[in-house]
Design an enzyme around this catalytic site. Structure first.
Site, PDB file in Angstrom:
ATOM      1  N   THR A 161       0.824  -1.218   0.000  1.00 29.71           N
ATOM      2  CA  THR A 161       0.000   0.000   0.000  1.00 29.71           C
ATOM      3  C   THR A 161       0.853   1.261   0.000  1.00 29.71           C
ATOM      4  OG1 THR A 161      -0.140  -0.360   2.374  1.00 29.71           O
ATOM      5  CG2 THR A 161      -2.080  -0.944   1.089  1.00 29.71           C
TER       6      THR A 161
ATOM      7  N   LEU B  63      13.368  -8.370   5.757  1.00 27.65           N
ATOM      8  CA  LEU B  63      13.365  -7.575   6.991  1.00 27.65           C
ATOM      9  C   LEU B  63      14.080  -6.235   6.796  1.00 27.65           C
ATOM     10  CD1 LEU B  63      14.031 -10.430   9.567  1.00 27.65           C
ATOM     11  CD2 LEU B  63      11.868  -9.544   8.705  1.00 27.65           C
ATOM     12  N   SER B  64      14.315  -5.898   5.538  1.00 23.10           N
ATOM     13  CA  SER B  64      14.823  -4.575   5.159  1.00 23.10           C
ATOM     14  C   SER B  64      16.213  -4.272   5.698  1.00 23.10           C
ATOM     15  CB  SER B  64      13.842  -3.488   5.593  1.00 23.10           C
ATOM     16  OG  SER B  64      12.632  -3.680   4.953  1.00 23.10           O
ATOM     17  N   SER B  65      17.115  -5.214   5.535  1.00 19.32           N
ATOM     18  CA  SER B  65      18.490  -4.929   5.939  1.00 19.32           C
ATOM     19  C   SER B  65      19.076  -3.811   5.075  1.00 19.32           C
ATOM     20  CB  SER B  65      19.351  -6.188   5.855  1.00 19.32           C
ATOM     21  OG  SER B  65      19.323  -6.724   4.559  1.00 19.32           O
TER      22      SER B  65
ATOM     23  N   GLU C 112      17.645   3.933  -2.730  1.00 19.08           N
ATOM     24  CA  GLU C 112      17.179   2.613  -3.188  1.00 19.08           C
ATOM     25  C   GLU C 112      16.523   2.738  -4.573  1.00 19.08           C
ATOM     26  OE1 GLU C 112      17.001  -0.113  -0.608  1.00 19.08           O
ATOM     27  OE2 GLU C 112      16.517  -1.499  -2.211  1.00 19.08           O
TER      28      GLU C 112
ATOM     29  N   ASP D  11       9.822   0.995   4.508  1.00 17.10           N
ATOM     30  CA  ASP D  11      10.962   0.381   5.196  1.00 17.10           C
ATOM     31  C   ASP D  11      11.861   1.435   5.833  1.00 17.10           C
ATOM     32  OD1 ASP D  11       9.829  -1.753   3.906  1.00 17.10           O
ATOM     33  OD2 ASP D  11      11.433  -2.014   2.441  1.00 17.10           O
TER      34      ASP D  11
ATOM     35  N   TYR E  90       7.690  -6.940  -8.496  1.00 13.26           N
ATOM     36  CA  TYR E  90       7.389  -5.771  -7.659  1.00 13.26           C
ATOM     37  C   TYR E  90       7.126  -4.551  -8.541  1.00 13.26           C
ATOM     38  CZ  TYR E  90       7.829  -2.384  -3.864  1.00 13.26           C
ATOM     39  OH  TYR E  90       7.581  -1.373  -2.954  1.00 13.26           O
TER      40      TYR E  90
HETATM   41  C1  GLA Z   1       9.070  -3.968   0.097  1.00 15.74           C
HETATM   42  C2  GLA Z   1       9.237  -2.493  -0.237  1.00 15.74           C
HETATM   43  C3  GLA Z   1       8.259  -1.631   0.585  1.00 15.74           C
HETATM   44  C4  GLA Z   1       6.827  -2.156   0.460  1.00 15.74           C
HETATM   45  C5  GLA Z   1       6.795  -3.669   0.706  1.00 15.74           C
HETATM   46  C6  GLA Z   1       5.431  -4.255   0.438  1.00 15.74           C
HETATM   47  O1  GLA Z   1       9.466  -4.187   1.438  1.00 15.74           O
HETATM   48  O2  GLA Z   1      10.551  -2.071   0.030  1.00 15.74           O
HETATM   49  O3  GLA Z   1       8.341  -0.277   0.173  1.00 15.74           O
HETATM   50  O4  GLA Z   1       6.267  -1.816  -0.766  1.00 15.74           O
HETATM   51  O5  GLA Z   1       7.724  -4.372  -0.092  1.00 15.74           O
HETATM   52  O6  GLA Z   1       4.501  -3.759   1.348  1.00 15.74           O
END
Ligand code: GLA
Length: 396
Positions: free
Chosen positions: A43, A131-133, A166, A178, A228
């Site tokens: 979203t 987990l967004s490292s 990014e 993130d 994505y």
């Molecule tokens: C990844 C992207 C986020 C978000 C999620 C899905 O983590 O980095 O910005 O779009 O996917 O919610």
């Protein structure tokens, strides 16, 4: 403020030692957490609502200014170095330095003055687990440069610079979730972020009886980043179809289910499915915040299952490993909710489970996953912590 746990303290110590050995001086140290997302998936880039939180897994970054214009970086995890100059910033060809160089590039684009730096970084956020490292590396870098060089950037600007790194330098067209979560995290609080206005509210999450636990499929299907970007385009196409009749609709945030039925469904079924999931998911985040504020965790858990179904059937970003893990836990009465988390095609499921049954369910799930899928699963209990911060200032 959440103190660094013993395991993390060891990482901080090791990184500081590596810095001293490599560069023969003492660094300032910063830490930046990974993130989970309770609900509100895909979203963020549709100007919708998200509900993430920072977790107790960190990137630690040691840094000190240099007298010249060079950037020297050492990755503790890869045991690899990268050296470049501030005047010749370009994509490295090996990815890991790009998260740092992308941030430096974005800061320079703003005409903010930085000098050369020495850096050592590493941490314990599992890579490729969703987990967004990478966001944590970006946020640690942005925060560190801001405080080292007095750049006078606020937290929102730092999160946006990290996202731009990014988007522009690494080439992943992610939303802001993130980087925002990593920067703005608060102990025991979820962040309800409005990705259109950047307004945010902290929602308490201090359940005594339930905990969050992640099950890592340990797979990352190669589709992930192309799919994505494709989902983003499909959502934008849906908005264009609506805009022909409702020019005031800027994103799916302003779209209604009626608009989708009238203007998108007759044109393209797949676009309709993508957009319908998003419109419903944005509403689910709103409803979830009401559930959580009223401590109605069982209602919230049901919404987690609904999100998973939408991501699997309509948004089509799940995979058999994620579906297996959610299916496996759904009949335990002690499991309130479970769903895939993050971009999809691998990574983790997030589960809300009664504390007393946690170990049993985690063990059973791991066994079933290895028997049926022939793979091993990792288990991460998580707690919710503060966002990016300085740990030690040089000279202290
Ligand atoms: C990844 C992207 C986020 C978000 C999620 C899905 O983590 O980095 O910005 O779009 O996917 O919610």
């Amino acid at each position: 403020m959440k103190t660094i746990m013993p395991e993390d303290a060891q990482i901080v110590h090791d990184i500081e030692q590596t810095f001293k050995t490599k560069y023969n001086s003492s660094p300032s140290l910063f830490c930046s957490p990974g993130r989970i997302n309770l609900i509100g998936e895909h979203t963020d880039y549709n100007n919708g609502l998200v509900l993430p939180a920072a977790i107790d897994k960190y990137i630690i970054l040691a840094i000190a200014p240099r007298e010249d214009n060079e950037v020297h970086i050492f990755s503790q995890d890869y045991q690899d170095s990268y050296i470049t100059s501030l005047t010749h910033i370009q994509v490295s060809g090996k990815l890991w330095p790009d998260y740092i160089m992308g941030v430096i590039d974005e800061i320079q684009k703003l005409d903010k003055k930085v000098r050369g730096v020495n850096i050592v970084f590493g941490g314990n956020i599992p890579q490729g687990a969703g987990l967004s490292s990478s966001a944590a590396v970006e946020c640690a870098t942005a925060y560190a440069l801001n405080s080292l060089f007095g750049l006078d950037l606020n937290s929102l600007e730092l999160a946006k610079i990290s996202q731009a790194a990014e988007n522009e330098f690494v080439g992943v067209k992610c939303g802001l979730m993130d980087q925002f979560a990593s920067t703005f995290g608060k102990e025991n609080k979820l962040i309800r972020l409005d990705c259109e206005t950047y307004e945010y509210k902290y929602i308490p999450f201090d359940t005594n009886d339930y905990s969050l636990i992640l099950f890592d499929t340990q797979v990352k299907h190669s589709l992930a980043s192309s799919a994505y970007n494709e989902r983003r385009q499909q959502c934008e196409y849906g908005v264009q179809l609506i805009q022909k009749h409702h020019p005031e609709v800027r994103s799916l945030r302003q779209a209604s289910l009626e608009m989708l039925d009238k203007f998108v469904k007759p044109q393209d079924e797949i676009t309709y499915n993508r957009c319908e999931y998003i419109v419903r998911e944005i509403k689910r985040v709103e409803d979830s915040c009401i559930d959580l504020l009223g401590a109605n965790y069982s209602q919230f858990g049901k919404r987690m299952f609904q999100t998973h179904a939408g991501l699997r059937d309509q948004y089509e970003v799940s995979c058999e490993e994620l579906d297996f893990l959610v299916d496996h836990v759904k009949d335990y009465p002690e499991v309130l909710g479970a769903r895939m988390m993050g971009g999809g095609f691998g990574g983790c499921t997030i589960n809300l489970i009664e504390n007393k049954a946690m170990d049993k369910i985690a063990d059973n799930t791991a066994k079933a996953y290895s028997q049926t899928m022939g793979k091993s699963m990792k288990i991460y209990p998580v707690s919710i912590v503060d966002g990016t911060r300085m740990l030690i200032k040089k000279g202290e």
